[in-house]
Design a protein around this motif. Structure first.
Motif, short mmCIF file in Angstrom:
data_model
loop_
_atom_site.label_atom_id
_atom_site.label_comp_id
_atom_site.label_asym_id
_atom_site.label_seq_id
_atom_site.Cartn_x
_atom_site.Cartn_y
_atom_site.Cartn_z
N SER A 18 0.83 -1.20 0.00
CA SER A 18 0.00 0.00 0.00
C SER A 18 0.87 1.25 0.00
CB SER A 18 -0.92 0.01 1.21
OG SER A 18 -0.17 0.17 2.40
N ASP A 19 0.25 2.34 -0.41
CA ASP A 19 0.92 3.63 -0.41
C ASP A 19 0.29 4.52 0.65
OD1 ASP A 19 2.59 3.09 -2.63
OD2 ASP A 19 0.94 3.56 -4.00
N VAL A 20 1.02 5.51 1.08
CA VAL A 20 0.48 6.54 1.95
C VAL A 20 -0.23 7.54 1.04
CG1 VAL A 20 1.08 8.40 3.54
CG2 VAL A 20 2.30 6.23 3.64
N THR A 21 -1.41 7.99 1.44
CA THR A 21 -2.12 9.01 0.68
C THR A 21 -2.40 10.20 1.59
OG1 THR A 21 -4.27 8.01 1.12
CG2 THR A 21 -3.20 7.41 -0.95
N PHE A 22 -2.53 11.36 0.97
CA PHE A 22 -2.75 12.60 1.69
C PHE A 22 -3.99 13.27 1.12
CE2 PHE A 22 1.68 11.54 1.78
CZ PHE A 22 2.06 11.79 3.09
N GLU A 23 -4.74 13.94 1.98
CA GLU A 23 -5.95 14.64 1.56
C GLU A 23 -6.09 15.93 2.35
OE1 GLU A 23 -9.57 12.09 1.19
OE2 GLU A 23 -8.24 10.62 2.14
N ALA A 24 -6.80 16.89 1.77
CA ALA A 24 -7.15 18.12 2.48
C ALA A 24 -8.64 18.36 2.28
CB ALA A 24 -6.34 19.30 1.97
N GLN A 25 -9.26 18.98 3.28
CA GLN A 25 -10.67 19.35 3.19
C GLN A 25 -10.84 20.75 3.76
OE1 GLN A 25 -13.44 17.18 5.67
NE2 GLN A 25 -15.12 17.60 4.27
N CYS A 26 -11.58 21.57 3.02
CA CYS A 26 -11.87 22.93 3.46
C CYS A 26 -12.90 22.87 4.59
CB CYS A 26 -12.40 23.76 2.30
SG CYS A 26 -12.88 25.43 2.77
N LEU A 27 -12.62 23.56 5.69
CA LEU A 27 -13.54 23.57 6.83
C LEU A 27 -14.71 24.53 6.60
CD1 LEU A 27 -11.00 23.48 9.78
CD2 LEU A 27 -12.27 21.58 8.76
N ASP A 28 -14.58 25.44 5.63
CA ASP A 28 -15.65 26.39 5.35
C ASP A 28 -16.72 25.81 4.41
OD1 ASP A 28 -14.76 28.73 6.85
OD2 ASP A 28 -13.09 28.78 5.43
N CYS A 29 -16.28 25.21 3.30
CA CYS A 29 -17.25 24.74 2.30
C CYS A 29 -17.28 23.23 2.13
CB CYS A 29 -16.98 25.40 0.94
SG CYS A 29 -15.48 24.83 0.10
N GLY A 30 -16.32 22.53 2.73
CA GLY A 30 -16.30 21.08 2.66
C GLY A 30 -15.63 20.50 1.43
N GLN A 31 -15.18 21.35 0.50
CA GLN A 31 -14.53 20.83 -0.70
C GLN A 31 -13.31 20.02 -0.31
OE1 GLN A 31 -13.87 23.69 -3.79
NE2 GLN A 31 -12.77 22.24 -5.08
N GLU A 32 -13.08 18.91 -1.02
CA GLU A 32 -11.98 18.01 -0.73
C GLU A 32 -11.01 17.93 -1.88
OE1 GLU A 32 -13.71 14.25 0.30
OE2 GLU A 32 -14.71 15.06 2.07
N SER A 33 -9.75 17.73 -1.55
CA SER A 33 -8.71 17.63 -2.58
C SER A 33 -8.73 16.29 -3.29
CB SER A 33 -7.33 17.82 -1.94
OG SER A 33 -7.04 16.74 -1.06
N GLY A 34 -9.26 15.28 -2.63
CA GLY A 34 -9.09 13.92 -3.13
C GLY A 34 -7.72 13.41 -2.72
N GLY A 35 -7.43 12.15 -2.99
CA GLY A 35 -6.16 11.57 -2.59
C GLY A 35 -5.00 12.15 -3.40
N LEU A 36 -3.97 12.55 -2.70
CA LEU A 36 -2.78 13.13 -3.33
C LEU A 36 -1.54 12.38 -2.85
CD1 LEU A 36 -3.79 16.87 -2.83
CD2 LEU A 36 -3.82 15.58 -4.98
N PRO A 37 -0.48 12.39 -3.65
CA PRO A 37 0.69 11.56 -3.30
C PRO A 37 1.60 12.12 -2.21
CG PRO A 37 1.01 12.61 -5.43
CD PRO A 37 -0.38 12.92 -4.99
N THR A 38 1.57 13.44 -1.95
CA THR A 38 2.47 14.00 -0.94
C THR A 38 1.76 15.03 -0.07
OG1 THR A 38 3.28 15.89 -2.22
CG2 THR A 38 4.44 13.77 -2.54
N ALA A 39 2.31 15.27 1.11
CA ALA A 39 1.77 16.30 1.99
C ALA A 39 1.91 17.67 1.34
CB ALA A 39 2.50 16.26 3.34
N ALA A 40 2.99 17.90 0.60
CA ALA A 40 3.18 19.18 -0.09
C ALA A 40 2.06 19.43 -1.10
CB ALA A 40 4.53 19.21 -0.77
N ASP A 41 1.57 18.36 -1.74
CA ASP A 41 0.46 18.51 -2.69
C ASP A 41 -0.81 18.99 -1.98
OD1 ASP A 41 1.97 17.72 -4.92
OD2 ASP A 41 1.50 15.61 -4.57
N THR A 42 -1.06 18.51 -0.76
CA THR A 42 -2.25 18.97 -0.03
C THR A 42 -2.08 20.43 0.35
OG1 THR A 42 -1.45 18.24 2.14
CG2 THR A 42 -2.81 16.69 0.91
N ASP A 43 -0.88 20.84 0.72
CA ASP A 43 -0.64 22.24 1.05
C ASP A 43 -0.86 23.13 -0.17
OD1 ASP A 43 -0.02 21.41 3.61
OD2 ASP A 43 2.15 21.69 3.37
#
Length: 66
Positions: free
Chosen positions: A11-36
């Motif tokens: 398995s791989d590690v996946t990273f995601e971000a979610q906006c706390l204001d509108c709930g929009q999500e980034s979806g799975g991304l390969p690095t923490a820098a991508d979520t930033d």
């Protein structure tokens, strides 16, 4: 018995971000820098400033006999 825990080799590690204001999500991304980057772009476009960041990984426990 002793046990160790490691990252699951199939398995791989996946990273995601979610906006706390509108709930929009980034979806799975390969690095923490991508979520930033996603959060920074979203903040620039919307003015939303709060985000939740998640890291998902799968673990494998190995049992060792003494």
């Amino acid at each position: 018995m002793d046990h160790t825990i490691t990252a699951h080799p199939d398995s791989d590690v996946t990273f995601e971000a979610q906006c706390l204001d509108c709930g929009q999500e980034s979806g799975g991304l390969p690095t923490a820098a991508d979520t930033d980057t996603w959060a920074l772009r979203h903040a620039g476009a919307t003015g939303h400033m709060g985000f939740r960041r998640l890291m998902t990984s799968f673990a494998l426990v190995t049992r060792h006999t003494r």
